[in-house]
Design an enzyme around this catalytic site. Structure first.
Site, mmCIF file in Angstrom:
data_model
loop_
_atom_site.group_PDB
_atom_site.id
_atom_site.type_symbol
_atom_site.label_atom_id
_atom_site.label_comp_id
_atom_site.label_asym_id
_atom_site.label_seq_id
_atom_site.Cartn_x
_atom_site.Cartn_y
_atom_site.Cartn_z
ATOM 1 N N GLY A 8 0.856 -1.193 0.000
ATOM 2 C CA GLY A 8 0.000 0.000 0.000
ATOM 3 C C GLY A 8 0.888 1.238 0.000
ATOM 4 O O GLY A 8 0.462 2.319 0.415
ATOM 5 N N THR A 88 -4.084 -1.954 8.218
ATOM 6 C CA THR A 88 -5.309 -1.923 7.412
ATOM 7 C C THR A 88 -6.521 -2.288 8.265
ATOM 8 O O THR A 88 -6.467 -3.252 9.035
ATOM 9 C CB THR A 88 -5.186 -2.930 6.244
ATOM 10 O OG1 THR A 88 -3.981 -2.642 5.541
ATOM 11 C CG2 THR A 88 -6.363 -2.844 5.298
ATOM 12 N N THR A 89 -7.603 -1.540 8.104
ATOM 13 C CA THR A 89 -8.813 -1.802 8.891
ATOM 14 C C THR A 89 -9.944 -2.287 7.977
ATOM 15 O O THR A 89 -9.791 -2.322 6.755
ATOM 16 C CB THR A 89 -9.266 -0.533 9.636
ATOM 17 O OG1 THR A 89 -9.544 0.487 8.662
ATOM 18 C CG2 THR A 89 -8.205 -0.037 10.589
ATOM 19 N N ALA A 111 -2.966 -3.635 14.513
ATOM 20 C CA ALA A 111 -3.556 -2.603 15.381
ATOM 21 C C ALA A 111 -4.439 -1.690 14.550
ATOM 22 O O ALA A 111 -4.083 -1.318 13.429
ATOM 23 C CB ALA A 111 -2.462 -1.800 16.077
ATOM 24 N N ASN A 113 -5.124 1.277 15.450
ATOM 25 C CA ASN A 113 -4.607 2.645 15.562
ATOM 26 C C ASN A 113 -3.173 2.607 16.086
ATOM 27 O O ASN A 113 -2.930 2.130 17.186
ATOM 28 C CB ASN A 113 -5.492 3.484 16.486
ATOM 29 C CG ASN A 113 -5.271 4.962 16.252
ATOM 30 O OD1 ASN A 113 -4.126 5.397 16.061
ATOM 31 N ND2 ASN A 113 -6.329 5.732 16.251
ATOM 32 N N PHE A 114 -2.243 3.088 15.278
ATOM 33 C CA PHE A 114 -0.834 3.066 15.666
ATOM 34 C C PHE A 114 -0.392 4.366 16.324
ATOM 35 O O PHE A 114 0.794 4.535 16.592
ATOM 36 C CB PHE A 114 0.045 2.750 14.447
ATOM 37 C CG PHE A 114 0.097 1.275 14.150
ATOM 38 C CD1 PHE A 114 0.983 0.454 14.829
ATOM 39 C CD2 PHE A 114 -0.748 0.701 13.233
ATOM 40 C CE1 PHE A 114 1.032 -0.911 14.588
ATOM 41 C CE2 PHE A 114 -0.717 -0.663 12.980
ATOM 42 C CZ PHE A 114 0.178 -1.473 13.659
ATOM 43 N N HIS A 141 -13.398 11.193 10.854
ATOM 44 C CA HIS A 141 -12.321 10.900 9.899
ATOM 45 C C HIS A 141 -12.519 11.675 8.597
ATOM 46 O O HIS A 141 -13.609 12.173 8.322
ATOM 47 C CB HIS A 141 -12.265 9.403 9.585
ATOM 48 C CG HIS A 141 -11.603 8.591 10.658
ATOM 49 N ND1 HIS A 141 -12.263 8.211 11.807
ATOM 50 C CD2 HIS A 141 -10.334 8.123 10.766
ATOM 51 C CE1 HIS A 141 -11.426 7.521 12.573
ATOM 52 N NE2 HIS A 141 -10.246 7.459 11.973
ATOM 53 N N LYS A 145 -12.331 7.827 3.857
ATOM 54 C CA LYS A 145 -12.275 6.566 4.605
ATOM 55 C C LYS A 145 -13.464 5.711 4.168
ATOM 56 O O LYS A 145 -14.596 6.180 4.149
ATOM 57 C CB LYS A 145 -12.326 6.848 6.119
ATOM 58 C CG LYS A 145 -12.221 5.590 6.966
ATOM 59 C CD LYS A 145 -11.993 5.929 8.427
ATOM 60 C CE LYS A 145 -11.993 4.696 9.304
ATOM 61 N NZ LYS A 145 -10.950 3.727 8.956
ATOM 62 N N GLY A 151 -12.020 1.303 13.069
ATOM 63 C CA GLY A 151 -11.474 0.197 13.867
ATOM 64 C C GLY A 151 -11.118 0.673 15.267
ATOM 65 O O GLY A 151 -11.292 -0.058 16.253
ATOM 66 N N THR A 152 -10.661 1.905 15.382
ATOM 67 C CA THR A 152 -10.290 2.457 16.693
ATOM 68 C C THR A 152 -11.509 2.552 17.610
ATOM 69 O O THR A 152 -11.444 2.203 18.787
ATOM 70 C CB THR A 152 -9.686 3.865 16.516
ATOM 71 O OG1 THR A 152 -8.594 3.747 15.620
ATOM 72 C CG2 THR A 152 -9.203 4.440 17.838
HETATM 73 P P1 NAD Z 1 -5.269 4.733 0.560
HETATM 74 O O1 NAD Z 1 -6.476 4.362 -0.246
HETATM 75 O O2 NAD Z 1 -4.701 6.092 0.419
HETATM 76 O O3 NAD Z 1 -4.094 3.698 0.273
HETATM 77 C C1 NAD Z 1 -4.268 2.329 0.126
HETATM 78 C C2 NAD Z 1 -3.269 1.860 -0.909
HETATM 79 O O4 NAD Z 1 -3.308 0.432 -0.953
HETATM 80 C C3 NAD Z 1 -3.601 2.361 -2.338
HETATM 81 O O5 NAD Z 1 -2.468 2.988 -2.897
HETATM 82 C C4 NAD Z 1 -3.982 1.097 -3.080
HETATM 83 O O6 NAD Z 1 -3.608 1.120 -4.452
HETATM 84 C C5 NAD Z 1 -3.183 0.050 -2.303
HETATM 85 N N1 NAD Z 1 -3.700 -1.305 -2.499
HETATM 86 C C6 NAD Z 1 -4.981 -1.726 -2.437
HETATM 87 N N2 NAD Z 1 -5.061 -3.040 -2.712
HETATM 88 C C7 NAD Z 1 -3.784 -3.452 -2.947
HETATM 89 C C8 NAD Z 1 -3.203 -4.702 -3.288
HETATM 90 N N3 NAD Z 1 -3.969 -5.794 -3.463
HETATM 91 N N4 NAD Z 1 -1.861 -4.763 -3.429
HETATM 92 C C9 NAD Z 1 -1.090 -3.662 -3.270
HETATM 93 N N5 NAD Z 1 -1.595 -2.442 -2.957
HETATM 94 C C10 NAD Z 1 -2.918 -2.348 -2.794
HETATM 95 O O7 NAD Z 1 -5.682 4.438 2.081
HETATM 96 P P2 NAD Z 1 -4.921 4.942 3.403
HETATM 97 O O8 NAD Z 1 -5.592 6.155 3.915
HETATM 98 O O9 NAD Z 1 -3.446 4.956 3.168
HETATM 99 O O10 NAD Z 1 -5.312 3.770 4.407
HETATM 100 C C11 NAD Z 1 -4.931 2.435 4.155
HETATM 101 C C12 NAD Z 1 -5.486 1.552 5.259
HETATM 102 O O11 NAD Z 1 -4.866 1.885 6.496
HETATM 103 C C13 NAD Z 1 -7.000 1.707 5.500
HETATM 104 O O12 NAD Z 1 -7.539 0.445 5.809
HETATM 105 C C14 NAD Z 1 -7.067 2.637 6.697
HETATM 106 O O13 NAD Z 1 -8.257 2.497 7.441
HETATM 107 C C15 NAD Z 1 -5.869 2.136 7.468
HETATM 108 N N6 NAD Z 1 -5.322 3.069 8.454
HETATM 109 C C16 NAD Z 1 -4.919 2.518 9.625
HETATM 110 C C17 NAD Z 1 -4.320 3.306 10.577
HETATM 111 C C18 NAD Z 1 -3.834 2.655 11.841
HETATM 112 O O14 NAD Z 1 -3.264 3.347 12.713
HETATM 113 N N7 NAD Z 1 -4.012 1.346 11.993
HETATM 114 C C19 NAD Z 1 -4.123 4.672 10.343
HETATM 115 C C20 NAD Z 1 -4.554 5.214 9.128
HETATM 116 C C21 NAD Z 1 -5.136 4.391 8.183
#
Ligand code: NAD
Length: 257
Positions: A8, A88-89, A111, A113-114, A141, A145, A151-152
């Protein structure tokens, strides 16, 4: 030095992590995996699938992509015995089960939320939960989103309901007897904890936990103003994760206060 691949890597989080992790002394971002080329490679190489990564050149994988992609990452890490950090959530029960199955072959930290501040606010909420009659969560958010509630907020609601149950409190009952508009009281989770989701342009990730009791209220608010707020927690997880089979949910066990 941990050599890391970000799945990603072209996304909003992937780019923030490539920049933030890349600036650390003990992490090297080797490759960014994505369906399309990242705007900025931050010194890494672009790869379109994990299968094209030479496993001998990396130590761990970080996944902030899509739920479908997480399953592929978990299977790849299990096969190649590489630690996996998942942010990823929105995973379904089946996707979650695939991740748990992969953790019998390698180490996984997942997690919702990191951000260290968000982890602490959940801990503070669990502390407060037995002392208040009612609690509702508002999570806010950015408008791109795709999953709701966050998820948080689900994890915070679980921490609150666990704390209430441990204190022997009954489930909260919504006093509203007539909702003029369906959905106006939000979603009801375990033990009657309510969650309300807000999506607006300009926001990043924010959460308010509102407690109420006779004559007093307590609000715990956390704001991630910038995606840089997640880098610290991902680095903590990366330092902890290894190829030893294990499944760690949340950052809580790594943050000692
Ligand atoms: P985003 O849409 O900007 O980025 C996601 C990326 O993943 C895109 O570039 C997409 O092309 C890529 N992708 C999708 N399927 C793929 C695959 N099969 N192979 C390779 N790449 C692939 O989204 P984002 O805002 O960066 O968020 C990504 C994830 O992280 C979401 O699920 C979001 O909820 C989560 N997130 C988690 C936290 C945390 O602290 N846990 C914080 C922020 C976001």
């Amino acid at each position: 030095m941990k050599r890391v691949v970000i799945v990603g890597g072209a996304g909003r989080m992937g780019q923030a992590l490539a920049s933030g992790l890349g600036a650390l002394d003990d992490v090297r971002v080797v490759a960014l995996v994505d369906l399309h080329e990242p705007a900025d490679l931050h010194g890494a190489t672009f790869v379109s699938a994990l299968d094209d990564v030479d496993a001998s050149l990396i130590d761990a994988v970080v996944d902030f992509s899509s739920p479908e992609s997480v399953v592929t990452s978990a299977q790849w890490c299990a096969t190649h015995h590489k630690g996996l950090v998942i942010g990823t959530t929105g995973l379904s029960e089946d996707q979650r089960a695939s991740v748990v199955a992969a953790a019998t072959a390698t180490g996984i930290v997942m997690a919702s939320n990191f951000s260290v501040g968000a982890v602490l606010s959940e801990r503070f909420a669990a502390l407060a939960a037995p002392y208040f009659d009612r609690v509702e969560i508002i999570e806010l958010h950015h408008d791109r989103k795709v999953d709701a509630p966050s998820g948080t907020s689900l994890s915070t609601a679980r921490a609150i309901s666990d704390a209430r149950k441990a204190a022997g409190l009954a489930a909260m009952v919504d006093p509203t007897s007539r909702a003029t508009v369906a959905g106006s009281r939000g979603a009801e989770l375990d033990e009657g904890v309510k969650v309300h989701s807000v999506r607006l342009p300009g926001l990043v990730a924010h959460q308010e936990i509102l407690f109420g009791a006779a004559g007093e209220g307590l609000t715990i608010r956390h704001d991630s103003f910038d995606r840089a707020s997640f880098v610290h927690g991902v680095a903590i997880a990366l330092r902890a994760v290894s190829a030893q089979p294990s499944m760690t949910i949340g950052l809580d066990s790594f943050i000692v206060t």
